[in-house]
Design a protein around this motif. Structure first.
Motif, PDB file in Angstrom:
ATOM      1  N   PHE A  24       0.821  -1.218   0.000  1.00 44.33           N
ATOM      2  CA  PHE A  24       0.000   0.000   0.000  1.00 44.33           C
ATOM      3  C   PHE A  24       0.852   1.265   0.000  1.00 44.33           C
ATOM      4  N   ASN A  25       2.146   1.097   0.155  1.00 45.41           N
ATOM      5  CA  ASN A  25       3.036   2.229   0.427  1.00 45.41           C
ATOM      6  C   ASN A  25       3.538   2.873  -0.860  1.00 45.41           C
ATOM      7  N   ASP A  26       2.747   3.803  -1.371  1.00 48.64           N
ATOM      8  CA  ASP A  26       3.135   4.557  -2.551  1.00 48.64           C
ATOM      9  C   ASP A  26       2.661   5.997  -2.367  1.00 48.64           C
ATOM     10  N   THR A  27       3.565   6.924  -2.555  1.00 51.30           N
ATOM     11  CA  THR A  27       3.235   8.334  -2.303  1.00 51.30           C
ATOM     12  C   THR A  27       2.073   8.831  -3.151  1.00 51.30           C
ATOM     13  N   SER A  28       1.863   8.219  -4.306  1.00 56.95           N
ATOM     14  CA  SER A  28       0.806   8.691  -5.218  1.00 56.95           C
ATOM     15  C   SER A  28      -0.594   8.404  -4.687  1.00 56.95           C
ATOM     16  N   VAL A  29      -0.723   7.511  -3.696  1.00 54.45           N
ATOM     17  CA  VAL A  29      -2.058   7.187  -3.159  1.00 54.45           C
ATOM     18  C   VAL A  29      -2.240   7.617  -1.709  1.00 54.45           C
ATOM     19  N   TYR A  30      -1.238   8.241  -1.133  1.00 52.28           N
ATOM     20  CA  TYR A  30      -1.334   8.627   0.277  1.00 52.28           C
ATOM     21  C   TYR A  30      -2.590   9.452   0.569  1.00 52.28           C
ATOM     22  N   ASP A  31      -2.901  10.404  -0.292  1.00 53.22           N
ATOM     23  CA  ASP A  31      -4.025  11.311  -0.025  1.00 53.22           C
ATOM     24  C   ASP A  31      -5.387  10.644  -0.230  1.00 53.22           C
ATOM     25  N   ASP A  32      -5.410   9.535  -0.966  1.00 56.14           N
ATOM     26  CA  ASP A  32      -6.680   8.876  -1.291  1.00 56.14           C
ATOM     27  C   ASP A  32      -6.929   7.610  -0.479  1.00 56.14           C
ATOM     28  N   LEU A  33      -5.904   7.131   0.212  1.00 57.67           N
ATOM     29  CA  LEU A  33      -5.973   5.825   0.869  1.00 57.67           C
ATOM     30  C   LEU A  33      -5.828   5.933   2.379  1.00 57.67           C
ATOM     31  N   GLU A  34      -6.686   5.200   3.080  1.00 60.18           N
ATOM     32  CA  GLU A  34      -6.593   5.050   4.532  1.00 60.18           C
ATOM     33  C   GLU A  34      -6.373   3.567   4.827  1.00 60.18           C
ATOM     34  N   VAL A  35      -5.319   3.246   5.562  1.00 59.97           N
ATOM     35  CA  VAL A  35      -5.023   1.864   5.932  1.00 59.97           C
ATOM     36  C   VAL A  35      -5.117   1.735   7.445  1.00 59.97           C
ATOM     37  N   LEU A  36      -6.118   1.002   7.915  1.00 58.18           N
ATOM     38  CA  LEU A  36      -6.305   0.754   9.343  1.00 58.18           C
ATOM     39  C   LEU A  36      -5.700  -0.606   9.668  1.00 58.18           C
ATOM     40  N   ILE A  37      -4.625  -0.604  10.428  1.00 53.99           N
ATOM     41  CA  ILE A  37      -3.960  -1.854  10.812  1.00 53.99           C
ATOM     42  C   ILE A  37      -4.530  -2.249  12.164  1.00 53.99           C
ATOM     43  N   VAL A  38      -5.507  -3.152  12.142  1.00 52.05           N
ATOM     44  CA  VAL A  38      -6.255  -3.501  13.355  1.00 52.05           C
ATOM     45  C   VAL A  38      -5.577  -4.688  14.031  1.00 52.05           C
ATOM     46  N   ASP A  39      -4.832  -4.389  15.083  1.00 48.38           N
ATOM     47  CA  ASP A  39      -4.063  -5.392  15.825  1.00 48.38           C
ATOM     48  C   ASP A  39      -4.991  -6.079  16.823  1.00 48.38           C
ATOM     49  N   ASP A  40      -5.269  -7.353  16.558  1.00 48.26           N
ATOM     50  CA  ASP A  40      -6.236  -8.105  17.356  1.00 48.26           C
ATOM     51  C   ASP A  40      -5.573  -8.794  18.548  1.00 48.26           C
ATOM     52  N   GLY A  41      -4.834  -7.988  19.337  1.00 49.78           N
ATOM     53  CA  GLY A  41      -4.200  -8.537  20.535  1.00 49.78           C
ATOM     54  C   GLY A  41      -2.988  -9.394  20.249  1.00 49.78           C
ATOM     55  N   SER A  42      -2.183  -9.006  19.267  1.00 42.83           N
ATOM     56  CA  SER A  42      -1.005  -9.792  18.882  1.00 42.83           C
ATOM     57  C   SER A  42       0.019  -9.871  20.012  1.00 42.83           C
ATOM     58  N   LYS A  43       0.777 -10.995  20.018  1.00 42.62           N
ATOM     59  CA  LYS A  43       1.819 -11.215  21.027  1.00 42.62           C
ATOM     60  C   LYS A  43       3.212 -11.104  20.423  1.00 42.62           C
ATOM     61  N   ASP A  44       3.292 -10.849  19.116  1.00 42.46           N
ATOM     62  CA  ASP A  44       4.590 -10.767  18.453  1.00 42.46           C
ATOM     63  C   ASP A  44       4.919  -9.308  18.112  1.00 42.46           C
ATOM     64  N   ASN A  45       5.673  -9.088  17.058  1.00 43.17           N
ATOM     65  CA  ASN A  45       6.096  -7.737  16.690  1.00 43.17           C
ATOM     66  C   ASN A  45       5.169  -7.048  15.686  1.00 43.17           C
ATOM     67  N   THR A  46       3.935  -7.503  15.607  1.00 44.30           N
ATOM     68  CA  THR A  46       2.957  -6.876  14.717  1.00 44.30           C
ATOM     69  C   THR A  46       2.867  -5.371  14.967  1.00 44.30           C
ATOM     70  N   LYS A  47       2.827  -4.979  16.230  1.00 46.86           N
ATOM     71  CA  LYS A  47       2.693  -3.570  16.592  1.00 46.86           C
ATOM     72  C   LYS A  47       3.856  -2.740  16.057  1.00 46.86           C
ATOM     73  N   LEU A  48       5.093  -3.228  16.214  1.00 45.24           N
ATOM     74  CA  LEU A  48       6.271  -2.480  15.782  1.00 45.24           C
ATOM     75  C   LEU A  48       6.280  -2.265  14.276  1.00 45.24           C
ATOM     76  N   ILE A  49       5.891  -3.292  13.519  1.00 40.23           N
ATOM     77  CA  ILE A  49       5.845  -3.185  12.065  1.00 40.23           C
ATOM     78  C   ILE A  49       4.780  -2.183  11.643  1.00 40.23           C
ATOM     79  N   ALA A  50       3.621  -2.257  12.291  1.00 41.48           N
ATOM     80  CA  ALA A  50       2.526  -1.332  11.974  1.00 41.48           C
ATOM     81  C   ALA A  50       2.929   0.108  12.272  1.00 41.48           C
ATOM     82  N   GLN A  51       3.565   0.334  13.424  1.00 39.04           N
ATOM     83  CA  GLN A  51       3.957   1.685  13.804  1.00 39.04           C
ATOM     84  C   GLN A  51       5.062   2.243  12.900  1.00 39.04           C
ATOM     85  N   LYS A  52       5.878   1.366  12.341  1.00 39.92           N
ATOM     86  CA  LYS A  52       6.897   1.790  11.376  1.00 39.92           C
ATOM     87  C   LYS A  52       6.239   2.483  10.189  1.00 39.92           C
TER      88      LYS A  52
END
Length: 331
Positions: A24-52
């Motif tokens: 999803f990471n392309d500057t041409s769609v930043y203004d048109d795209l919303e990406v909600l990374i819904v972390d369903d209580g993960s126990k691994d590094n899902t949060k760190l990757i999402a926050q990056k």
């Protein structure tokens, strides 16, 4: 207003989430795209990757932390937070073709259909398979359920729907349960009145992993969840029938829930013959208790009709054939 909200169901997906979000990471769609990374209580590094990615483009990527509630709960959370005109669900181990996404968003800017359908690609460890589930729809043309066309089936990977319709109809998906994607599909089909098909291959659907819920061993382990979703689909179909549906819309929803019923029965066939037969009979009786009309109409399905034949006498024979099929094809 954003054109598209993508809700990413993320639970312990540190091994695959980078690929998902990078698609999803392309500057041409930043203004048109919303990406909600819904972390369903993960126990691994899902949060760190999402926050990056939230740091890379905070106007596009949003990390959402919640307690574990299953796939349905991530969809519900995504719907409640979405601000885009259109809404799409993507699992945290799948991704999109980035260049197709750019073209897709540009097309969405010129559409106002309730439902938009695309093609998808099945990605196995050693091969890919392009899948088109739509017949008789001219690409880029808007249809209504009154028109004559054939949608072979609607699945989560092909579906985009107007966010306002999901919110307006208080769409709520069963939580703490696998296999609810079909419930979301049924709801989206019911709330939509206009449809446009785009002949593009957008969604990349990862298959072949032993950890997936669609793996046969996992389906057998989680068969009670399949039952739960199947019963809910019968209730929804009964509810929608009372409200009233167009014939084509009715057929599309019925065919969707029919496949779920058949899938549950096929999972039972992985048990020993006596237990499989008893489970199928009990399951079928419960469907009949929820809706006699739906129970009768399910005879339209050849597989279900054969299993039911002569008081389920064919169930053991069908079990043998199905096990041979699974051994050969793996599904």
């Amino acid at each position: 207003m954003k054109i598209l909200t993508i809700s990413v169901a993320a639970y312990n997906v540190e091994k695959t989430l980078e690929k998902t979000l990078e698609s999803f990471n392309d500057t041409s769609v930043y203004d048109d795209l919303e990406v909600l990374i819904v972390d369903d209580g993960s126990k691994d590094n899902t949060k760190l990757i999402a926050q990056k990615y939230e740091k890379i483009a905070p106007q596009t990527f949003k990390y959402v932390k919640k307690e574990n509630g299953g796939h349905g709960s991530t969809i519900n959370k995504g719907i409640s937070l979405a601000t885009g005109k259109y809404f799409k669900v993507i699992d945290g181990d799948d991704w999109v073709d980035k260049y197709t996404l750019i073209k897709f968003i540009d097309k969405l800017k010129h559409l106002d259909s309730d439902m938009v359908l695309t093609n998808h690609v099945e990605v196995y460890p050693n091969r890919t398979n392009n899948v088109c589930l739509v017949k008789g729809l001219v690409p880029d043309k808007e249809y209504t359920w009154d028109d004559n066309f054939d949608i072979k089936k609607v699945v989560l990977h092909t579906l985009i729907v107007k966010t306002e319709l999901l919110k307006k109809n208080n769409v709520h998906i069963t939580e703490n349960c696998f296999y609810v994607d079909v419930e979301y599909v049924v709801w989206a089909t019911f709330v939509s009145q206009t449809i446009t098909y785009l002949n593009i291959y957008l969604y990349m659907y990862r298959l072949g992993s032993s950890n997936q819920s669609v793996n046969k061993n996992n389906m057998l382990k989680n068969v009670e969840m399949q039952e739960k979703v199947s019963y809910q689909l019968v209730r929804l179909y009964t509810k929608f029938s009372k409200v009233g549906m167009k014939k084509n819309q009715d057929n599309t929803i019925f065919n969707t829930f029919k496949r779920s019923i058949g899938s549950t029965m096929r999972t039972y066939l992985l048990l020993n013959s006596k237990e499989a037969k008893n489970k199928i009979i009990a399951f079928d009786d419960n469907i009949r208790g929820i809706s006699e009309s739906s129970y009768r109409r399910l005879n339209d399905d050849k597989f279900i009709r054969i299993v039911r034949l002569d008081n389920y006498v064919m169930a053991p024979f069908v079990k043998i054939l199905y096990r041979l099929w699974v051994l050969k094809y793996g599904y």
